[in-house]
Design an enzyme around this catalytic site. Structure first.
Site, PDB file in Angstrom:
ATOM      1  CE  LYS A   6       0.887   1.230   4.464  1.00  0.00           C
ATOM      2  NZ  LYS A   6       1.518   2.505   4.892  1.00  0.00           N
ATOM      3  CG  ASP A 122      -0.148  -1.124   8.874  1.00  0.00           C
ATOM      4  OD1 ASP A 122      -0.007  -2.062   9.686  1.00  0.00           O
ATOM      5  OD2 ASP A 122       0.716  -0.802   8.045  1.00  0.00           O
TER       6      ASP A 122
END
Length: 218
Positions: A6, A122
């Protein structure tokens, strides 16, 4: 299985709460990935990977096994996402393991989110494939729209940048930007009038710039 990393399109750091940083960020997956395979074993978990520090995929598997009676597994990881690049490689691998058992029905979404939080703040982002706005202690997550594909050039310095070290430097020398994430969301829906770099000089830019300059000067 390809497990994609990401990128934070922007990241605001608000304050520290319960020992963690209260943030506001927009994240999306990128076409840079690890190859991860899970295979049943008769005895004991095994991880085959080159990794830096603890293996979060193995940790995720062990946490699931504490909640549910499932088989032992080997986890084979071929790294394509570079270490210490802020691209979420280890979290993505852990997210893949949790998502695997979630999709099989071995754990509920509530359990998946709880385990994700125990592995890393995350990790929950990687439980599906949608771009998101992530707020608070990364527990306030909402899907956002990106009108068309975004294109990036990644340049990684030798040695990389530790996320932990970045936040520690930020705590010692805090800086705050006026970056407007609501305006970024509007831009991503239309991608008109401005360019992505107009929104990039948030705390994320200053954190990594400070950390990189420190490492290159040592």
């Amino acid at each position: 299985m390809k497990v994609y990393g990401k990128i934070n399109l922007c990241l605001r750091v608000k304050n520290v709460e319960k020992g963690f940083h209260n943030i506001d960020s927009v994240m999306t997956k990128i076409d840079m990935y690890d190859n991860v395979d899970l295979n049943r074993r008769e005895r004991g978990n095994l991880v085959n990977a080159l990794y830096d520090g603890r293996n979060t995929a193995l940790l995720a598997l062990e946490l699931i096994q504490r909640h549910k009676k499932i088989d032992f597994y080997s986890i084979d990881i071929q790294k394509g996402i570079p270490f210490k690049a802020g691209l979420g490689g280890s979290s993505a691998d852990a997210g893949f393991v949790i998502r695997y058992f979630l999709n099989r029905g071995d754990i509920s979404l509530k359990e998946a989110l709880k385990i994700s939080d125990l592995v890393g703040k995350d990790v929950a982002f990687f439980l599906d494939d949608y771009p998101k706005r992530v707020k608070g202690l990364q527990d306030d997550i909402s899907t956002i729209e990106i009108a068309s594909p975004l294109h990036f050039i990644f340049i990684k310095p030798h040695g990389g940048v530790s996320t932990t070290e970045c936040y520690e430097l930020f705590d010692k020398n805090p800086c705050h930007s006026d970056g407007d994430i609501d305006e970024l969301k509007k831009f991503l829906r239309s991608q008109r009038e401005k360019c992505l770099s107009d929104f990039s000089r948030t705390e994320l830019f200053y954190i990594f710039n400070t950390c990189y300059n420190k490492n290159t000067n040592e």
